[in-house]
Design a protein around this motif. Structure first.
Motif, PDB file in Angstrom:
ATOM      1  N   ILE A 112       6.500  -8.759  -7.404  1.00 27.71           N
ATOM      2  CA  ILE A 112       5.156  -8.203  -7.401  1.00 27.71           C
ATOM      3  C   ILE A 112       5.084  -7.048  -8.388  1.00 27.71           C
ATOM      4  CG2 ILE A 112       4.798  -8.850  -4.989  1.00 27.71           C
ATOM      5  CD1 ILE A 112       5.219  -5.921  -4.244  1.00 27.71           C
ATOM      6  N   ILE A 113       3.873  -6.658  -8.727  1.00 22.56           N
ATOM      7  CA  ILE A 113       3.625  -5.493  -9.581  1.00 22.56           C
ATOM      8  C   ILE A 113       2.790  -4.506  -8.770  1.00 22.56           C
ATOM      9  CG2 ILE A 113       2.520  -4.628 -11.669  1.00 22.56           C
ATOM     10  CD1 ILE A 113       3.135  -7.249 -13.018  1.00 22.56           C
ATOM     11  N   VAL A 114       3.319  -3.325  -8.606  1.00 19.79           N
ATOM     12  CA  VAL A 114       2.653  -2.267  -7.852  1.00 19.79           C
ATOM     13  C   VAL A 114       2.187  -1.205  -8.841  1.00 19.79           C
ATOM     14  CG1 VAL A 114       2.891  -0.505  -6.063  1.00 19.79           C
ATOM     15  CG2 VAL A 114       4.020  -2.716  -5.801  1.00 19.79           C
ATOM     16  N   GLY A 115       0.946  -0.808  -8.725  1.00 16.54           N
ATOM     17  CA  GLY A 115       0.408   0.205  -9.631  1.00 16.54           C
ATOM     18  C   GLY A 115      -0.559   1.124  -8.926  1.00 16.54           C
TER      19      GLY A 115
ATOM     20  N   ALA B  73       0.834  -1.207   0.000  1.00 20.50           N
ATOM     21  CA  ALA B  73       0.000   0.000   0.000  1.00 20.50           C
ATOM     22  C   ALA B  73       0.868   1.257   0.000  1.00 20.50           C
ATOM     23  CB  ALA B  73      -0.928  -0.016   1.205  1.00 20.50           C
ATOM     24  N   ASP B  74       1.938   1.241   0.759  1.00 16.98           N
ATOM     25  CA  ASP B  74       2.830   2.402   0.808  1.00 16.98           C
ATOM     26  C   ASP B  74       3.522   2.623  -0.523  1.00 16.98           C
ATOM     27  OD1 ASP B  74       4.213   4.544   2.267  1.00 16.98           O
ATOM     28  OD2 ASP B  74       5.972   3.262   2.093  1.00 16.98           O
ATOM     29  N   LEU B  75       3.972   1.562  -1.159  1.00 14.99           N
ATOM     30  CA  LEU B  75       4.646   1.682  -2.453  1.00 14.99           C
ATOM     31  C   LEU B  75       3.673   2.161  -3.537  1.00 14.99           C
ATOM     32  CD1 LEU B  75       6.804  -1.561  -2.286  1.00 14.99           C
ATOM     33  CD2 LEU B  75       7.658   0.791  -2.223  1.00 14.99           C
ATOM     34  N   ALA B  76       2.435   1.706  -3.482  1.00 12.15           N
ATOM     35  CA  ALA B  76       1.431   2.194  -4.444  1.00 12.15           C
ATOM     36  C   ALA B  76       1.190   3.688  -4.262  1.00 12.15           C
ATOM     37  CB  ALA B  76       0.127   1.417  -4.270  1.00 12.15           C
ATOM     38  N   ARG B  77       1.204   4.143  -3.033  1.00 11.09           N
ATOM     39  CA  ARG B  77       1.049   5.583  -2.774  1.00 11.09           C
ATOM     40  C   ARG B  77       2.209   6.367  -3.374  1.00 11.09           C
ATOM     41  NH1 ARG B  77       3.044   8.706   1.321  1.00 11.09           N
ATOM     42  NH2 ARG B  77       3.970   6.835   2.236  1.00 11.09           N
ATOM     43  N   ILE B  78       3.413   5.821  -3.286  1.00 11.76           N
ATOM     44  CA  ILE B  78       4.578   6.501  -3.830  1.00 11.76           C
ATOM     45  C   ILE B  78       4.519   6.534  -5.354  1.00 11.76           C
ATOM     46  CG2 ILE B  78       7.098   6.405  -3.983  1.00 11.76           C
ATOM     47  CD1 ILE B  78       5.882   7.411  -1.335  1.00 11.76           C
ATOM     48  N   VAL B  79       3.945   5.523  -5.977  1.00 10.82           N
ATOM     49  CA  VAL B  79       3.783   5.544  -7.437  1.00 10.82           C
ATOM     50  C   VAL B  79       2.949   6.747  -7.859  1.00 10.82           C
ATOM     51  CG1 VAL B  79       2.741   4.334  -9.383  1.00 10.82           C
ATOM     52  CG2 VAL B  79       4.095   3.056  -7.721  1.00 10.82           C
ATOM     53  N   ASN B  80       1.878   7.010  -7.108  1.00 11.98           N
ATOM     54  CA  ASN B  80       1.035   8.166  -7.423  1.00 11.98           C
ATOM     55  C   ASN B  80       1.806   9.471  -7.233  1.00 11.98           C
ATOM     56  OD1 ASN B  80      -1.228   9.880  -7.829  1.00 11.98           O
ATOM     57  ND2 ASN B  80      -1.642   9.876  -5.642  1.00 11.98           N
TER      58      ASN B  80
ATOM     59  N   ASN C 186      13.015   5.197  -6.870  1.00 10.99           N
ATOM     60  CA  ASN C 186      14.271   4.607  -6.386  1.00 10.99           C
ATOM     61  C   ASN C 186      14.818   5.372  -5.186  1.00 10.99           C
ATOM     62  OD1 ASN C 186      14.566   2.365  -7.987  1.00 10.99           O
ATOM     63  ND2 ASN C 186      15.688   3.431  -9.595  1.00 10.99           N
ATOM     64  N   GLN C 187      14.660   6.700  -5.194  1.00 12.80           N
ATOM     65  CA  GLN C 187      15.089   7.466  -4.029  1.00 12.80           C
ATOM     66  C   GLN C 187      14.318   7.051  -2.783  1.00 12.80           C
ATOM     67  OE1 GLN C 187      14.618  11.597  -5.397  1.00 12.80           O
ATOM     68  NE2 GLN C 187      16.836  11.816  -5.407  1.00 12.80           N
ATOM     69  N   TYR C 188      13.010   6.853  -2.928  1.00 13.65           N
ATOM     70  CA  TYR C 188      12.200   6.449  -1.777  1.00 13.65           C
ATOM     71  C   TYR C 188      12.548   5.026  -1.333  1.00 13.65           C
ATOM     72  CZ  TYR C 188       8.109   5.894   1.202  1.00 13.65           C
ATOM     73  OH  TYR C 188       7.283   5.686   2.270  1.00 13.65           O
TER      74      TYR C 188
END
Length: 267
Positions: free
Chosen positions: A198-201, A60-67, A116-118
């Motif tokens: 996994i795939i995060v989107g 969930a956190d990584l998906a938020r960072i994608v946005n 990548n920075q995150y």
């Protein structure tokens, strides 16, 4: 021993009290053992669920960072869009002078850099921890692994001008997806208990694609003999002709009045 030899029918209250104390002590011991076994079982289940929960929270956190990374890239692209680019750039994947595709690839590169920075700050070296477990994520190796999927929508236009035939749909949003390799580490033992690809989107909550689509359509209509240009030209020419004839008629009437006034004064 005198109690065994006592033939009275009465039982001393002290004996009954001692008996109750022994029964209570045994019952308490048994209940304590049952509570200990139940607590041990619940702790084991909690440990198993903690690893799954850690992975769920990390996704969930990584998906938020994608946005966030997508919105930052679109903001930068909107402020400084690439109009002319180097044909040898890594973002020119088609080898053709396609500015829209170049800007889209550039956005993918900026998104990859931000993510990548995150990841390096929060998901490496067991930094992300939850209840005795750590979630580690490997950095994205190449910007072209970040994929952008356009989301198309139709505009609800009220009055339709004559001869105007807009596109049925427009790119309104982008959805970004990125494949990631993650691992879950048991902090107590230091062992990696799970590795996953996994795939995060997530949907990028910026309407830059819609603005770009409408601007491109407007530019096409202005620079070509399309509907809006035909209407604009016809309206401008009609207005010019009408105004010209109106002014010509007004001037002719004024000339006639002046001529009539002059002839009357001579008489």
């Amino acid at each position: 021993m005198r109690l065994w030899k006592n033939e009275d029918a009465r039982v001393p209250l002290a004996l009954i009290g001692v008996l109750f104390v022994l029964i209570s002590a045994g019952t308490s011991l048994k209940l304590s053992q049952m509570d200990a076994r139940m607590a041990s079982s619940m702790a084991t289940n909690t440990d198993i669920n903690a690893a799954d929960t850690a992975l769920l929270y990390a996704r969930a956190d990584l998906a938020r960072i994608v946005n966030y990374a997508g919105m930052s890239a679109l903001k930068q692209m909107g402020e400084t869009p690439v109009i002319e680019f180097d044909p040898n750039s890594q973002y020119n994947t088609s080898g053709m002078p396609d500015t829209a595709e170049f800007n889209r690839n550039w956005a993918r590169g900026m998104m990859t850099h931000t993510m990548n920075q995150y990841i390096e700050s929060n998901y490496m070296y067991d930094r992300y921890q939850y209840r005795g477990y750590a979630v580690n994520v490997e950095p994205i190796t190449n910007w072209n692994r970040t994929d952008i999927i356009p989301i198309y929508m139709a505009l609800d236009r009220g009055p339709e001008p004559p001869l105007l035939a807009p596109n049925e749909t427009y790119q309104t949003y982008w959805k970004a997806t990125v494949p990631l390799t993650i691992s879950i580490v048991d902090l107590a033992s230091g062992d990696t208990i799970d590795d996953q690809d996994i795939i995060v989107g997530n949907l990028i909550l910026a309407r830059y694609p819609l603005l770009e689509s409408l601007t491109t359509e407007y530019e096409t209509r202005l620079n070509g003999a399309d509907a809006v240009m035909t209407e604009t030209t016809a309206f401008a020419m009609g207005y010019t002709w009408t105004r010209g004839y109106f002014q010509y008629t007004t001037i002719q009437r004024m000339d006639l009045k002046i001529s009539s006034t002059t002839n009357t004064s001579h008489l």
